[in-house]
Design a protein around this motif. Sequence first.
Motif, PDB file in Angstrom:
ATOM      1  N   LEU A   1      94.789  52.698 -40.685  1.00 42.82           N
ATOM      2  CA  LEU A   1      93.311  52.006 -40.515  1.00 42.82           C
ATOM      3  C   LEU A   1      92.478  52.424 -39.702  1.00 42.82           C
ATOM      4  O   LEU A   1      92.821  52.925 -38.596  1.00 42.82           O
ATOM      5  CB  LEU A   1      93.823  50.456 -40.528  1.00 42.82           C
ATOM      6  N   TYR A   2      91.126  52.170 -39.926  1.00 39.14           N
ATOM      7  CA  TYR A   2      90.072  52.281 -38.963  1.00 39.14           C
ATOM      8  C   TYR A   2      89.819  50.915 -38.372  1.00 39.14           C
ATOM      9  O   TYR A   2      89.554  49.869 -38.988  1.00 39.14           O
ATOM     10  CB  TYR A   2      88.819  52.846 -39.702  1.00 39.14           C
ATOM     11  N   VAL A   3      89.450  50.783 -37.303  1.00 39.06           N
ATOM     12  CA  VAL A   3      89.045  49.663 -36.375  1.00 39.06           C
ATOM     13  C   VAL A   3      87.676  50.001 -35.771  1.00 39.06           C
ATOM     14  O   VAL A   3      87.379  51.073 -35.186  1.00 39.06           O
ATOM     15  CB  VAL A   3      90.011  49.106 -35.472  1.00 39.06           C
ATOM     16  N   GLY A   4      86.822  48.931 -35.656  1.00 39.15           N
ATOM     17  CA  GLY A   4      85.384  49.077 -35.021  1.00 39.15           C
ATOM     18  C   GLY A   4      85.384  48.101 -34.010  1.00 39.15           C
ATOM     19  O   GLY A   4      85.719  46.815 -34.230  1.00 39.15           O
ATOM     20  N   GLY A   5      84.412  48.319 -33.108  1.00 36.39           N
ATOM     21  CA  GLY A   5      84.181  47.220 -31.790  1.00 36.39           C
ATOM     22  C   GLY A   5      83.332  48.129 -30.820  1.00 36.39           C
ATOM     23  O   GLY A   5      82.583  48.603 -30.940  1.00 36.39           O
ATOM     24  N   PHE A   6      83.926  47.411 -29.524  1.00 33.51           N
ATOM     25  CA  PHE A   6      82.877  47.712 -28.318  1.00 33.51           C
ATOM     26  C   PHE A   6      83.820  47.652 -26.991  1.00 33.51           C
ATOM     27  O   PHE A   6      84.928  47.159 -27.116  1.00 33.51           O
ATOM     28  CB  PHE A   6      81.788  47.025 -28.200  1.00 33.51           C
ATOM     29  N   THR A   7      83.793  48.764 -26.421  1.00 35.70           N
ATOM     30  CA  THR A   7      84.162  48.812 -25.039  1.00 35.70           C
ATOM     31  C   THR A   7      83.867  47.864 -23.979  1.00 35.70           C
ATOM     32  O   THR A   7      82.834  47.078 -24.185  1.00 35.70           O
ATOM     33  CB  THR A   7      84.399  50.217 -24.663  1.00 35.70           C
ATOM     34  N   MET A   8      84.456  47.476 -22.788  1.00 35.05           N
ATOM     35  CA  MET A   8      84.022  46.569 -21.870  1.00 35.05           C
ATOM     36  C   MET A   8      82.623  47.032 -21.218  1.00 35.05           C
ATOM     37  O   MET A   8      82.028  46.331 -20.428  1.00 35.05           O
ATOM     38  CB  MET A   8      84.962  46.295 -20.829  1.00 35.05           C
ATOM     39  N   GLU A   9      82.196  48.343 -21.373  1.00 32.97           N
ATOM     40  CA  GLU A   9      81.012  48.869 -21.051  1.00 32.97           C
ATOM     41  C   GLU A   9      79.796  48.614 -21.962  1.00 32.97           C
ATOM     42  O   GLU A   9      78.620  49.016 -21.834  1.00 32.97           O
ATOM     43  CB  GLU A   9      80.979  50.466 -20.538  1.00 32.97           C
ATOM     44  N   GLY A  10      80.281  48.089 -23.171  1.00 27.27           N
ATOM     45  CA  GLY A  10      79.215  47.784 -24.253  1.00 27.27           C
ATOM     46  C   GLY A  10      78.840  49.083 -25.110  1.00 27.27           C
ATOM     47  O   GLY A  10      77.954  48.948 -25.843  1.00 27.27           O
ATOM     48  N   LYS A  11      79.971  49.898 -25.075  1.00 26.84           N
ATOM     49  CA  LYS A  11      79.821  51.197 -26.103  1.00 26.84           C
ATOM     50  C   LYS A  11      80.435  50.913 -27.319  1.00 26.84           C
ATOM     51  O   LYS A  11      81.664  50.526 -27.264  1.00 26.84           O
ATOM     52  CB  LYS A  11      80.065  52.504 -25.289  1.00 26.84           C
TER      53      LYS A  11
ATOM     54  N   ALA B   1      93.639  38.149 -31.289  1.00 26.40           N
ATOM     55  CA  ALA B   1      93.902  38.112 -30.037  1.00 26.40           C
ATOM     56  C   ALA B   1      94.328  36.913 -29.668  1.00 26.40           C
ATOM     57  O   ALA B   1      93.872  35.838 -30.109  1.00 26.40           O
ATOM     58  CB  ALA B   1      92.802  38.619 -29.169  1.00 26.40           C
ATOM     59  N   THR B   2      95.358  36.648 -28.429  1.00 25.32           N
ATOM     60  CA  THR B   2      95.703  35.487 -27.770  1.00 25.32           C
ATOM     61  C   THR B   2      94.639  34.856 -26.605  1.00 25.32           C
ATOM     62  O   THR B   2      94.837  33.984 -25.876  1.00 25.32           O
ATOM     63  CB  THR B   2      97.004  35.634 -27.191  1.00 25.32           C
ATOM     64  N   GLY B   3      93.592  35.817 -26.415  1.00 27.36           N
ATOM     65  CA  GLY B   3      92.599  35.440 -25.487  1.00 27.36           C
ATOM     66  C   GLY B   3      91.537  36.367 -25.671  1.00 27.36           C
ATOM     67  O   GLY B   3      91.338  37.296 -26.138  1.00 27.36           O
ATOM     68  N   GLY B   4      90.215  35.743 -25.262  1.00 32.08           N
ATOM     69  CA  GLY B   4      88.968  36.401 -25.145  1.00 32.08           C
ATOM     70  C   GLY B   4      88.400  37.187 -23.868  1.00 32.08           C
ATOM     71  O   GLY B   4      89.205  36.785 -22.938  1.00 32.08           O
ATOM     72  N   VAL B   5      87.510  37.960 -23.936  1.00 31.58           N
ATOM     73  CA  VAL B   5      87.061  38.406 -22.542  1.00 31.58           C
ATOM     74  C   VAL B   5      85.362  38.189 -22.805  1.00 31.58           C
ATOM     75  O   VAL B   5      84.877  38.323 -23.827  1.00 31.58           O
ATOM     76  CB  VAL B   5      87.520  39.831 -22.622  1.00 31.58           C
ATOM     77  N   GLN B   6      84.829  38.192 -21.582  1.00 37.43           N
ATOM     78  CA  GLN B   6      83.467  38.172 -21.623  1.00 37.43           C
ATOM     79  C   GLN B   6      82.984  38.679 -20.301  1.00 37.43           C
ATOM     80  O   GLN B   6      83.684  38.830 -19.297  1.00 37.43           O
ATOM     81  CB  GLN B   6      82.540  36.620 -21.628  1.00 37.43           C
ATOM     82  N   GLY B   7      81.927  39.387 -20.449  1.00 34.99           N
ATOM     83  CA  GLY B   7      81.259  40.060 -19.005  1.00 34.99           C
ATOM     84  C   GLY B   7      79.819  40.341 -19.522  1.00 34.99           C
ATOM     85  O   GLY B   7      79.186  40.104 -20.310  1.00 34.99           O
ATOM     86  N   GLN B   8      79.443  41.553 -18.582  1.00 39.19           N
ATOM     87  CA  GLN B   8      78.103  41.886 -18.617  1.00 39.19           C
ATOM     88  C   GLN B   8      78.174  43.682 -18.411  1.00 39.19           C
ATOM     89  O   GLN B   8      79.032  44.051 -17.820  1.00 39.19           O
ATOM     90  CB  GLN B   8      77.136  41.574 -17.429  1.00 39.19           C
ATOM     91  N   THR B   9      77.291  44.364 -19.334  1.00 39.08           N
ATOM     92  CA  THR B   9      77.037  45.771 -19.170  1.00 39.08           C
ATOM     93  C   THR B   9      76.272  45.933 -17.934  1.00 39.08           C
ATOM     94  O   THR B   9      75.902  45.388 -17.260  1.00 39.08           O
ATOM     95  CB  THR B   9      76.539  46.201 -20.427  1.00 39.08           C
ATOM     96  N   ALA B  10      76.308  47.439 -17.576  1.00 40.92           N
ATOM     97  CA  ALA B  10      75.576  47.828 -16.511  1.00 40.92           C
ATOM     98  C   ALA B  10      74.315  47.510 -16.491  1.00 40.92           C
ATOM     99  O   ALA B  10      73.503  47.286 -15.519  1.00 40.92           O
ATOM    100  CB  ALA B  10      75.772  49.432 -16.308  1.00 40.92           C
ATOM    101  N   ALA B  11      73.804  47.474 -17.917  1.00 38.74           N
ATOM    102  CA  ALA B  11      72.162  46.823 -18.007  1.00 38.74           C
ATOM    103  C   ALA B  11      71.976  45.502 -17.701  1.00 38.74           C
ATOM    104  O   ALA B  11      70.906  44.936 -18.129  1.00 38.74           O
ATOM    105  CB  ALA B  11      71.686  47.573 -19.358  1.00 38.74           C
ATOM    106  N   GLY B  12      73.089  44.590 -17.596  1.00 35.44           N
ATOM    107  CA  GLY B  12      73.048  43.274 -17.422  1.00 35.44           C
ATOM    108  C   GLY B  12      73.250  42.523 -18.766  1.00 35.44           C
ATOM    109  O   GLY B  12      72.701  41.048 -18.734  1.00 35.44           O
TER     110      GLY B  12
END
Length: 558
Positions: free
Chosen positions: A265-275, A528-539
């Motif tokens: 399978l193919y999965v899509g999304g983003f890294t924690m750097e916003g990529k 997922a059993t938990g979420g994550v949130q943050g900011q990219t280097a660009a804020g």
Amino acid sequence: MRDDYIDRKIRKMAESERMAVPESLNTTVENILEGLKPENADSKNTDGKGANQTVRHYGFRRIVISAAACLLLASVTVTASGLYRTRMESMNHEKLETYFSGLQEADVAADSYSRPLMDSEKNRLEELRRAYQEEGYFPKRELTMLDSPEKYKKGVAFYAARSTFFLPEEEMTDEELLELIDFREKRDYSLAKITEEIEAGDYEYVKTEDSALPGDMSQESGSQQTQGVGEASAVPGADTASQEWQIAYAGEISIRCAVAAEQGLYVGGFTMEGKARVEYLAYGSGTPKKLYDDFDEDGEVYSLCTAPDGSVYAALRGLASSGAEHGRLPVIYHISQEGTLLDSFAAGDREWNIVDSMATDAQGRLYARMRMQEDGGYMRIYTAEGELIGTVADDGAYAVQGAGALGRGKDGKVYVAALAMSEVTAVDAPVTLVSVDPERLCFLPVQGNVTENAKAAQSTGTIYQWNMVAAGVSEDVDFILWGYSGVDTYRLEDAEFTRAQEVWEMPCGTEGTCAVIVPDGRILYIGATGGVQGQTAAGVDISGKDPAKTYFYYEPLK
């Protein structure tokens, strides 16, 4: 009890004037406590209400929000009756912790109900909630707590592990509605109170390790094979169709979408750097291989589909610049199986648009369901080369704005989940399936005429409309749809839905979950059993599934 309540209302009208409680305050508190709204929050019924009226959301249940605590506690001390305030404050700390930990450790992000609330129940619920808060009109008992759904017998009960309220088939009594209100009010208060203590440094919450995982992830039981990071012990095939696997994801992206291929399978999304990134995983494996991440801008891969030749379409939702009023148009990337960019083109005609779902037909045409369109043409059809063939607008019979899950059937046609407009009422907008005609640019009923096709409709309280996967490898079903109440299969031959799993039987919550059909016929959930949130280097703010808490759940279909 109902007559007693009416008497109390009459007596209240005769009381001397007192300060009114602004409804806006209750609404504000409700909105904060409900956290993130579902992605179809813009979907409206004919009365302007959201489509999923019976779901109370706690999308931020694992994130502390001090503003909610301050506002809720202020409303308790300033606007509520003395009896109400005394009832809340009389809970000992152990009771507060029980409610709080229940929210934090449930493995779903929203409450669900065993059946939709009746219109009369919704009206009485609001009346009784005001009487509960303002007059101290409390239930005689507390609702029943369940440690397994099989133990439900009667009345109102709550299954904490799945945040599911079990309701009687018949209309609830005032006592049963009050038990429901009492539980929710105490839970909201406990959330706010413990949150305030955490902010002040007076309390430290420690989550039970892996408590949100369904079942025991550390032992094998029956045919279930529990796996850690890595690969399952067997490759999917005829001998694995009845087995359950739970496999930890070992990658780095917050997974938004997935699509099945022949061997994986193919999965899509983003890294924690916003990529943005697209990865490939063999079936039974939790270790990904990068397919493509050379996108022209930061963002996330929001939807995926495969073409008949095995190539992949990935729809990118770009991130707005920090402080920007608008985002960008989505871009659809066409990628080869080897990870080479074949083509890319912008889709839609409105900023902040989103490609919610995509599918290709047997001829290779690409169908994209858009979130926002000025002209109402939410369905867009492209050639394999990215040239726009045309758009299909919502009509008086069907609407895909607010629904719109796409999938290719075994006949090579593309089908879409649509609202059956002929069946819409003030409180319900049923979902049915229709095919998309790429030549006449219209929706066609699966069976008979519009009226005949609408008979197979399901309530929006049952179906999470845009989540649909094609079950082309299964002999028994054509499509699978899932929602807050569970999973339904759909047979084109019979034009009917069949419940395959109740929500409390699913291995993970429905909100934010994506799924594919494995070649052996099992459904593979990614949750997922938990979420994550943050900011990219660009804020720029980002949030989604925590990669370290993401699992692949292989489940046999009933």
